[in-house]
Design an enzyme around this catalytic site. Structure first.
Site, mmCIF file in Angstrom:
data_model
loop_
_atom_site.group_PDB
_atom_site.id
_atom_site.type_symbol
_atom_site.label_atom_id
_atom_site.label_comp_id
_atom_site.label_asym_id
_atom_site.label_seq_id
_atom_site.Cartn_x
_atom_site.Cartn_y
_atom_site.Cartn_z
ATOM 1 N N CYS A 1 0.813 -1.221 0.000
ATOM 2 C CA CYS A 1 0.000 0.000 0.000
ATOM 3 C C CYS A 1 0.846 1.271 0.000
ATOM 4 C CB CYS A 1 -0.947 -0.010 1.196
ATOM 5 S SG CYS A 1 -1.937 -1.502 1.280
ATOM 6 N N HIS B 1 -3.585 7.033 3.189
ATOM 7 C CA HIS B 1 -3.962 5.743 2.605
ATOM 8 C C HIS B 1 -5.289 5.286 3.211
ATOM 9 C CE1 HIS B 1 -4.079 1.664 1.362
ATOM 10 N NE2 HIS B 1 -3.673 1.152 2.502
ATOM 11 N N ASN C 1 -10.172 -0.690 0.666
ATOM 12 C CA ASN C 1 -8.720 -0.487 0.571
ATOM 13 C C ASN C 1 -8.241 -0.998 -0.797
ATOM 14 O OD1 ASN C 1 -5.939 -0.652 0.753
ATOM 15 N ND2 ASN C 1 -5.904 -1.577 2.793
HETATM 16 N N1 COA Z 1 -18.150 -9.704 10.263
HETATM 17 C C1 COA Z 1 -18.581 -10.012 11.488
HETATM 18 N N2 COA Z 1 -17.753 -10.371 12.482
HETATM 19 C C2 COA Z 1 -16.446 -10.403 12.202
HETATM 20 C C3 COA Z 1 -15.925 -10.091 10.952
HETATM 21 C C4 COA Z 1 -16.843 -9.723 9.945
HETATM 22 N N3 COA Z 1 -16.463 -9.393 8.694
HETATM 23 N N4 COA Z 1 -14.588 -10.196 10.982
HETATM 24 C C5 COA Z 1 -14.259 -10.561 12.221
HETATM 25 N N5 COA Z 1 -15.383 -10.693 12.966
HETATM 26 C C6 COA Z 1 -15.484 -11.104 14.375
HETATM 27 C C7 COA Z 1 -14.300 -11.891 14.836
HETATM 28 O O1 COA Z 1 -14.434 -13.246 14.497
HETATM 29 C C8 COA Z 1 -14.346 -11.643 16.312
HETATM 30 O O2 COA Z 1 -15.314 -12.475 16.872
HETATM 31 P P1 COA Z 1 -15.036 -13.223 18.266
HETATM 32 O O3 COA Z 1 -14.839 -12.102 19.256
HETATM 33 O O4 COA Z 1 -16.276 -14.027 18.454
HETATM 34 O O5 COA Z 1 -13.805 -14.031 18.040
HETATM 35 C C9 COA Z 1 -14.848 -10.224 16.430
HETATM 36 O O6 COA Z 1 -15.492 -9.923 15.173
HETATM 37 C C10 COA Z 1 -13.766 -9.207 16.671
HETATM 38 O O7 COA Z 1 -12.749 -9.438 15.731
HETATM 39 P P2 COA Z 1 -11.418 -8.628 15.785
HETATM 40 O O8 COA Z 1 -10.452 -9.238 14.820
HETATM 41 O O9 COA Z 1 -11.001 -8.413 17.205
HETATM 42 O O10 COA Z 1 -11.921 -7.220 15.202
HETATM 43 P P3 COA Z 1 -11.125 -5.888 15.123
HETATM 44 O O11 COA Z 1 -11.869 -4.851 15.858
HETATM 45 O O12 COA Z 1 -9.657 -6.059 15.414
HETATM 46 O O13 COA Z 1 -11.260 -5.545 13.588
HETATM 47 C C11 COA Z 1 -10.066 -5.513 11.523
HETATM 48 C C12 COA Z 1 -10.675 -6.379 12.609
HETATM 49 C C13 COA Z 1 -9.428 -6.436 10.493
HETATM 50 C C14 COA Z 1 -11.175 -4.703 10.860
HETATM 51 C C15 COA Z 1 -9.024 -4.556 12.149
HETATM 52 O O14 COA Z 1 -8.136 -5.284 12.942
HETATM 53 C C16 COA Z 1 -8.258 -3.801 11.116
HETATM 54 O O15 COA Z 1 -8.798 -3.003 10.377
HETATM 55 N N6 COA Z 1 -6.927 -3.981 11.059
HETATM 56 C C17 COA Z 1 -6.093 -3.294 10.085
HETATM 57 C C18 COA Z 1 -6.190 -3.988 8.768
HETATM 58 C C19 COA Z 1 -5.641 -3.194 7.634
HETATM 59 O O16 COA Z 1 -5.855 -2.012 7.536
HETATM 60 N N7 COA Z 1 -4.935 -3.858 6.738
HETATM 61 C C20 COA Z 1 -4.400 -3.287 5.549
HETATM 62 C C21 COA Z 1 -3.168 -2.539 5.815
HETATM 63 S S1 COA Z 1 -2.594 -1.704 4.407
#
Ligand code: COA
Length: 320
Positions: free
Chosen positions: A111, A247, A277
């Site tokens: 990215c 970004h 993204n």
């Molecule tokens: N829909 C519903 N529930 C979902 C889900 C979805 N699409 N994806 C994950 N969950 C659930 C998980 O399974 C988890 O459930 P559990 O508590 O029963 O295990 C719960 O939601 C929380 O998941 P978690 O991973 O803790 O969520 P989060 O708040 O960390 O958000 C991201 C996840 C991926 C959105 C977040 O970590 C993020 O944006 N990270 C950066 C990613 C990024 O920008 N990458 C590109 C970089 S260039």
């Protein structure tokens, strides 16, 4: 001489996939995705590959700049999802648009790729080697995400953005970039595994894997850090900056940066709600929208800042 963006263009696939559309095959819902990411929909390509999207964005950028393909000295294309292992997407774009005087190559910086591309252009211009070129960010990440991994596939979209850059007296004011390869595994997509006459002929391709929490923690720290660093090193204040073009990875990351930097949201344009993204393409797609919306005026000061797999990061302070 320094780097001035003299034309900008973008191309996204026509097909829109909403959060609700994803619920047909994924245990997710619109509310969760919007709350955690700010994403409402994304473009998913069914016909145009990375090269085709890049070609269209490049043509639009050249038209915007009033520059013909023969005038270009280089085509730099940032992508993590090229159509081939080789030749490069940049080579294909060069041939299709007819930029036959240009050297063409891809860069892999995820990215951060578009920003790294601008900085490579800056090296060419500062040393006087070249005078004009294209910097493109283009992705079809829809083919590398695991569509059964709900915490990952919801985040990404396809698209391309391109900038015609020219060696001029004013333009790029300051730049910084960095990498921490120790964190290369927190966001990766392995290429073909070893498969040969000794191991057996079964090379496999991986899908994208991500430790979302690690990437999130890194991004909320790194984005404000690099914006502050570029301000400090250039001797400018936050108020001197017209737009912070960040970004588009996650609305919560952007909002956190806005809070930590104490800058008004009006100076931080976003389009993640509509495109998700698009990795290397996110910043030039956003610049293209800003230009079309009449937001960009000659002399405006912009900080572009990005981060991504590698882990990589980069920021550029430019005068439009
Ligand atoms: N829909 C519903 N529930 C979902 C889900 C979805 N699409 N994806 C994950 N969950 C659930 C998980 O399974 C988890 O459930 P559990 O508590 O029963 O295990 C719960 O939601 C929380 O998941 P978690 O991973 O803790 O969520 P989060 O708040 O960390 O958000 C991201 C996840 C991926 C959105 C977040 O970590 C993020 O944006 N990270 C950066 C990613 C990024 O920008 N990458 C590109 C970089 S260039």
């Amino acid at each position: 001489m320094t780097t001035r963006i003299i034309g900008i263009g973008a191309c996204v696939p026509d097909t829109i996939v909403t959060n609700n559309d994803l619920t047909a095959f994924l245990d997710t819902n619109d509310e969760w995705i919007r709350e955690r990411t700010g994403i409402g929909e994304r473009r998913v390509s069914t016909e145009m590959g990375t090269t085709a999207l890049a070609v269209e964005a490049a043509k639009r950028a050249m038209e915007d700049a009033g520059v013909s393909p023969e005038e270009l000295d280089f085509v730099i294309l940032a992508t993590s999802s090229g159509d081939n292992s080789f030749p490069s997407a940049a080579s294909e774009v060069q041939g299709i648009i007819g930029a036959l005087n240009a050297v063409a190559f891809d860069i892999s910086a995820a990215c951060s790729g578009f920003i790294f591309g601008l900085h490579i252009a800056q090296g060419f211009f500062a040393s006087g080697i070249y005078k004009k070129g294209l910097v493109i960010g283009a992705e079809t990440l829809s083919k590398v995400v695991d569509w059964s991994d709900r915490s990952n596939c919801i985040l990404f979209g396809d698209g391309a953005g391109a900038a015609v850059v020219s060696a001029e007296e004013t333009g790029l004011i300051h730049m910084l970039m960095g990498t921490d390869g120790r964190k290369s595994k927190v966001l990766d997509c392995v290429g073909r595994t070893l498969g040969n006459c000794l191991t057996g002929f079964k090379p496999e391709m991986g899908f994208m894997k991500m430790d979302g929490k690690e990437v999130f923690k890194f991004a909320v720290r790194k984005v404000p850090e690099i914006v502050n660093q570029i301000l400090d090193e250039s001797g400018l204040a936050k108020d001197d900056i017209d737009y912070f073009v960040l970004h588009q990875a996650n609305m919560r990351i952007i909002e956190s940066a806005v809070k930590r930097l104490d800058i008004p949201m009006e100076k931080v344009p976003t389009n993640i709600e509509r495109y998700a993204n698009t990795s290397a393409a996110s910043i030039p797609i956003l610049l293209d929208e800003m230009k079309k919306d009449g937001k960009l005026h000659r002399g405006d000061k912009l900080i572009l800042a990005g981060f991504g797999a590698g882990l990589t990061w980069g920021a550029t302070l430019i005068e439009w």
